[in-house]
Every structure is written in structure tokens, then in C-alpha cells.
Design an enzyme around this catalytic site. Sequence first.
Site, short mmCIF file in Angstrom:
data_model
loop_
_atom_site.label_atom_id
_atom_site.label_comp_id
_atom_site.label_asym_id
_atom_site.label_seq_id
_atom_site.Cartn_x
_atom_site.Cartn_y
_atom_site.Cartn_z
N ASP A 1 0.67 -1.03 0.00
CA ASP A 1 0.16 0.02 -0.20
C ASP A 1 1.26 1.23 -0.65
O ASP A 1 2.16 1.63 0.13
CB ASP A 1 -0.79 0.01 1.72
N TYR B 1 7.11 -9.77 7.15
CA TYR B 1 7.24 -8.12 6.71
C TYR B 1 7.70 -8.06 8.41
O TYR B 1 7.25 -9.21 9.19
CB TYR B 1 5.50 -8.28 6.94
#
Length: 262
Positions: A63, A121
Site C-alpha cells: 500500500d 514482514y
Amino acid sequence: MKNRQPTDAPVLRRILLVIAYDGSNYCGWQVQPNGVSIQSVLQRAIEDLVGEPVMLTGASRTDSGVHALGQVAVFDTHMSIPEDRFAMALNQRLPKDIVIQKSVEVALNFHPRYQKVSKTYEYKILNRRIPLPCQRLYSYFVPQRLDLEAMRQGAAYICGTHDFKNFASTKTSVKDTVRTVYDLKLEKEGDMITLTIRGDGFLYNMVRIIAGALLKVGFRQKSPEYIREVLESSQRLIPGPTAPAHGLTLVEICYKEGLKKP
């Protein structure tokens, strides 16, 4: 006597790139009409290098504001330079906040999204009374005291194979919301808390929602068992606020069968 036509046509190759970027100034990975994306900038640089139109396909759609150390993308080209030279040549054409870490040739049927992978992540939380300007784009500033041990207890429920529908954005379009999280660690060094999570895949906003839910536990607004309750609930629940994008970094994508040579 008729002129002979060359018989050796240029060979089509698929090149895989490992990409690092600072997502602060971009609208995300994917090409969008409302801003400049990582994909669009990188695709233009590739086309400038190879002199032909290309379609760049990424492994993960980060994003706006999300960073990466190990994003993966592929493109096809007839250019014949050695595989490792693509990285060097592209870095000369890219802005300083996008860097190709590695370039290798892979089989033409290799697709970065349709392989068995593990993705890692990190989500960084700056937990101190006063913010640090050099960390404002790469961590979420939280001035309140956090109960790190309670957060670790809650994080333990995340590991394993679960239906993560309640840890996905309502904008998620996929029907299968079952994912496997291999491990989730919370480590603190100085004032920085780093949440590291590795799994076989993640739903839209899943890591940021997990971070937000664990922060509620850290604020002692919820018990660690709250995480298990959200996972096991058959009702649609909102476990907590979605943590801001700028604290998130895509660290690594590992392909379980490796990168086979063509």
C-alpha cells in the site's frame, strides 16, 4: 541469387528483480490513476533500458507508504545482456528511493504470485515519550507505555493455520481467508519494538490489523486471550485499528522451490 534472411530470432527471457524501496513518496506498488506508483516508475525504467514495451508483474501489492527490502517482480525481454547486469543498468535509471538488489533469469513459466512462498514482514513501533524525526517515516510512534509481555502472549495465538477473516480489511475480495503464520516475534531494542511475522501469504491489511490488535493488548485495553477470541469468532469482528502503513516493511519473499534456471 536471393538474399538470405537471418534465422536466429532474439530469444525471449524472463528476468526476476529483487527490489528495495522507500514507499513514502508513492501511492503503493500497483499502478493507480491517482498517483505515482513503484510499478509505474520501475516499468518506465525497464522500457528505457530494453527498448521495448514490458509488463512488470509483482509478487505483492504493498500500500501507499509501505516500504520493501525484498519485493519481487518479473518482466519479459529480448535483451541479451547477462542477467546480473540488469540490476546495475536499472539502478542508473531509477530514483534513489528505488533500488534493484538483484536480477536473475528464471524460466518463462515462472510467476511470482503463483508459487509456494513464505513472506516476511516487519512492523516497527517507536515506543518513547518524545518522537524521533529520523524515524517518522519508518515506524509508528506510540508514546503510551506498552505491556510487551502481554503483546507476546497475544501474538502466540496468531501462529499456526487459521481463518484470518477478522484480521483482513473489509475490502478483501478473496474468498479463501485461511492462511498459515509460521512465526511471529516481538523484539525490543532501545525504544524500538519490531514485530516480525512470516507466513505463506497475507490478506489485505492483515499485518497492520494484527499490529493494531496487539497494540490494544499492549495498552491493556484487551487481554492476550482477546486475540484468540477474534480468531475463533464466527461473527465479523474488528479486532482493533489498522496500524499506519509507514511502519510496515516487506522484508523478504522466499520461493520454496528456489529460482530454477531456464
